[in-house]
Design an enzyme around this catalytic site. Structure first.
Site, PDB file in Angstrom:
ATOM      1  N   HIS A  17      -4.678   6.223  -8.216  1.00 48.96           N
ATOM      2  CA  HIS A  17      -4.310   5.241  -9.251  1.00 48.96           C
ATOM      3  C   HIS A  17      -4.628   5.800 -10.642  1.00 48.96           C
ATOM      4  O   HIS A  17      -3.848   5.618 -11.587  1.00 48.96           O
ATOM      5  CB  HIS A  17      -5.114   3.952  -9.077  1.00 48.96           C
ATOM      6  CG  HIS A  17      -4.823   3.206  -7.812  1.00 48.96           C
ATOM      7  ND1 HIS A  17      -5.740   3.053  -6.809  1.00 48.96           N
ATOM      8  CD2 HIS A  17      -3.713   2.550  -7.393  1.00 48.96           C
ATOM      9  CE1 HIS A  17      -5.220   2.341  -5.829  1.00 48.96           C
ATOM     10  NE2 HIS A  17      -3.992   2.023  -6.151  1.00 48.96           N
ATOM     11  N   GLN A  65       3.553  -9.752   0.190  1.00 50.40           N
ATOM     12  CA  GLN A  65       3.922  -8.500   0.855  1.00 50.40           C
ATOM     13  C   GLN A  65       3.100  -8.238   2.111  1.00 50.40           C
ATOM     14  O   GLN A  65       3.224  -7.177   2.710  1.00 50.40           O
ATOM     15  CB  GLN A  65       3.868  -7.323  -0.115  1.00 50.40           C
ATOM     16  CG  GLN A  65       2.496  -6.933  -0.615  1.00 50.40           C
ATOM     17  CD  GLN A  65       2.577  -5.911  -1.740  1.00 50.40           C
ATOM     18  OE1 GLN A  65       2.945  -6.227  -2.861  1.00 50.40           O
ATOM     19  NE2 GLN A  65       2.240  -4.664  -1.455  1.00 50.40           N
ATOM     20  N   SER A  73      -6.251   3.152  -0.639  1.00 49.36           N
ATOM     21  CA  SER A  73      -7.319   2.145  -0.602  1.00 49.36           C
ATOM     22  C   SER A  73      -7.700   1.841   0.843  1.00 49.36           C
ATOM     23  O   SER A  73      -8.835   1.477   1.134  1.00 49.36           O
ATOM     24  CB  SER A  73      -6.863   0.868  -1.301  1.00 49.36           C
ATOM     25  OG  SER A  73      -6.442   1.170  -2.612  1.00 49.36           O
ATOM     26  N   ARG A  74      -6.741   1.987   1.762  1.00 48.33           N
ATOM     27  CA  ARG A  74      -7.012   1.667   3.171  1.00 48.33           C
ATOM     28  C   ARG A  74      -7.867   2.742   3.859  1.00 48.33           C
ATOM     29  O   ARG A  74      -8.358   2.506   4.957  1.00 48.33           O
ATOM     30  CB  ARG A  74      -5.708   1.443   3.940  1.00 48.33           C
ATOM     31  CG  ARG A  74      -5.017   0.150   3.556  1.00 48.33           C
ATOM     32  CD  ARG A  74      -3.899  -0.230   4.525  1.00 48.33           C
ATOM     33  NE  ARG A  74      -3.441  -1.597   4.298  1.00 48.33           N
ATOM     34  CZ  ARG A  74      -2.360  -1.934   3.578  1.00 48.33           C
ATOM     35  NH1 ARG A  74      -1.630  -0.995   3.018  1.00 48.33           N
ATOM     36  NH2 ARG A  74      -2.019  -3.198   3.424  1.00 48.33           N
TER      37      ARG A  74
HETATM   38  O1  PAF Z   1       1.846  -0.112  -4.280  1.00 49.73           O
HETATM   39  C1  PAF Z   1       1.166  -1.148  -4.430  1.00 49.73           C
HETATM   40  O2  PAF Z   1      -0.050  -1.100  -4.628  1.00 49.73           O
HETATM   41  C2  PAF Z   1       1.848  -2.497  -4.367  1.00 49.73           C
HETATM   42  O3  PAF Z   1       2.856  -2.513  -3.417  1.00 49.73           O
HETATM   43  C3  PAF Z   1       2.369  -2.968  -5.727  1.00 49.73           C
HETATM   44  C4  PAF Z   1       3.453  -2.050  -6.273  1.00 49.73           C
HETATM   45  C5  PAF Z   1       1.227  -3.034  -6.722  1.00 49.73           C
HETATM   46  C6  PAF Z   1       2.978  -4.361  -5.598  1.00 49.73           C
HETATM   47  O4  PAF Z   1       2.044  -5.275  -5.136  1.00 49.73           O
END
Ligand code: PAF
Length: 333
Positions: free
Chosen positions: A56, A83, A219-220
């Site tokens: 990130h 999602q 993150s997982r």
């Molecule tokens: O890639 C992600 O972390 C997520 O799918 C996103 C783009 C932030 C949408 O929730």
């Protein structure tokens, strides 16, 4: 994390360095709008679900480079319920807002401790802020790419991603939106959405960040035990096997089916790994280049009109954690 404002004035981020009021945390749409209004100049957004890692921070660094010293980077932190399927890890998904804010200010701070750009705005809303009417009535249909590979295992996932991404694009109105190549299918779908719905911004893809042993940052990865962490290296090893197979065809055009077979064989030989898919596709349309089935639209005729670059993508479960990884492979002779 310190005080979180419920009013419409953004809260300065408590930082390990002296960022003045250049870094602010916003929780509501009004706070975000106020912070954006106070931040003229070019703007880029990095959308995340938090639990931030160096992958990130690479996106954030590239965003800061693009906006320059007078510009603003908006980082959104929102674990988007739409999602996640009911059986997935929405509740247990790692959350660490305080750590994320500290990581962001550390990443962007210059040697004097001040932010090396005009402004950092963090937008960390609740689901009620993003979806004020509860379940949204108007939905984005992400199209055929969303039904294969990740979409086959997670049929509602990309519709949820598009819903939040488009909403956040409207709320943050950036010139650039940066997304990681690790989620290659998400990237292709978002690029298609921006193109097809004429969203006025530029998508900037950023390369995958890996640990020194090759594991793609995610993150997982936090879910993995030390033994599973070792087993998870099978994914990046499989991608390397694909590259090796491509390199063996010196002078001739690499054979996509052989590349995929090499990656699959490598993953099959690994212990503790339950394979979901190994695919070699066109990175934009996700057409199958290796005639592997998998429900993918087929590139017709297979092998005749190869794109210059193929995307070798793998997904597998290690323990209960589902991991994905991919690499771009040069398919030119
Ligand atoms: O890639 C992600 O972390 C997520 O799918 C996103 C783009 C932030 C949408 O929730």
């Amino acid at each position: 994390m310190g005080r979180v404002s419920t009013e419409s004035a953004p809260t300065p981020v408590p930082a390990p360095c002296s960022t003045g009021d250049a870094a602010v945390l916003t929780r509501s749409r009004a706070e975000l709008a106020a912070a954006l209004a106070a931040a003229p100049g070019p703007r880029a957004v990095v959308m995340t679900m938090g639990a931030l890692h160096e992958g990130h921070f690479d996106l954030v660094r590239e965003a800061a480079r693009r906006v320059g010293p007078a510009g603003t980077v908006v980082v959104t932190i929102f674990v988007n319920p739409l999602q996640f399927a009911p059986t997935e890890d929405l509740d247990s998904y790692p959350r660490d807002l305080e750590g994320d804010l500290a990581g962001l200010t550390r990443t962007l701070a210059g040697t004097d401790g001040a932010l090396g750009l005009g402004r950092l705005i963090v937008f960390a809303p609740t689901p009620e802020v993003i979806y004020p009417a509860g379940q949204p009535a108007v939905r984005i249909a992400p199209g055929p790419i969303a039904t294969v590979l990740e979409g086959r295992t997670r049929p509602t996932h990309f519709a949820g991603v598009c819903q939040v991404v488009l909403t956040l694009m409207h709320l943050t109105a950036p010139r650039w939106a940066l997304f990681g190549r690790k989620d290659a299918q998400q990237l292709a779908i978002i690029e298609a959405m921006v193109r097809d719905l004429a969203v006025p911004l530029e998508i900037v893809p950023v390369d995958i960040r890996r640990e020194s042993d090759g594991l793609a940052m995610s993150s997982r990865n936090a879910y993995l035990s030390p033994e599973q962490r070792r087993q998870a290296l099978a994914l990046s090893r499989a991608l390397r096997a694909g590259h090796d197979a491509a390199a063996q065809t010196s002078g001739a055009r690499p054979d996509p089916a052989a590349i995929r077979r090499a990656a699959l064989a490598s993953l099959e030989a690994a212990d503790g790994v339950e394979i979901d898919y190994v695919a070699l596709v066109d990175p934009a349309g996700f057409e199958d280049l290796a005639d592997a089935g998998l429900g993918l639209p087929r590139s017709e005729p297979v092998g005749e009109e190869l794109p210059a670059v193929g995307l070798l993508a793998v997904a597998a479960r290690v323990g209960t954690t589902r991991l994905i990884d991919n690499t771009l492979i040069d398919l030119r002779p």
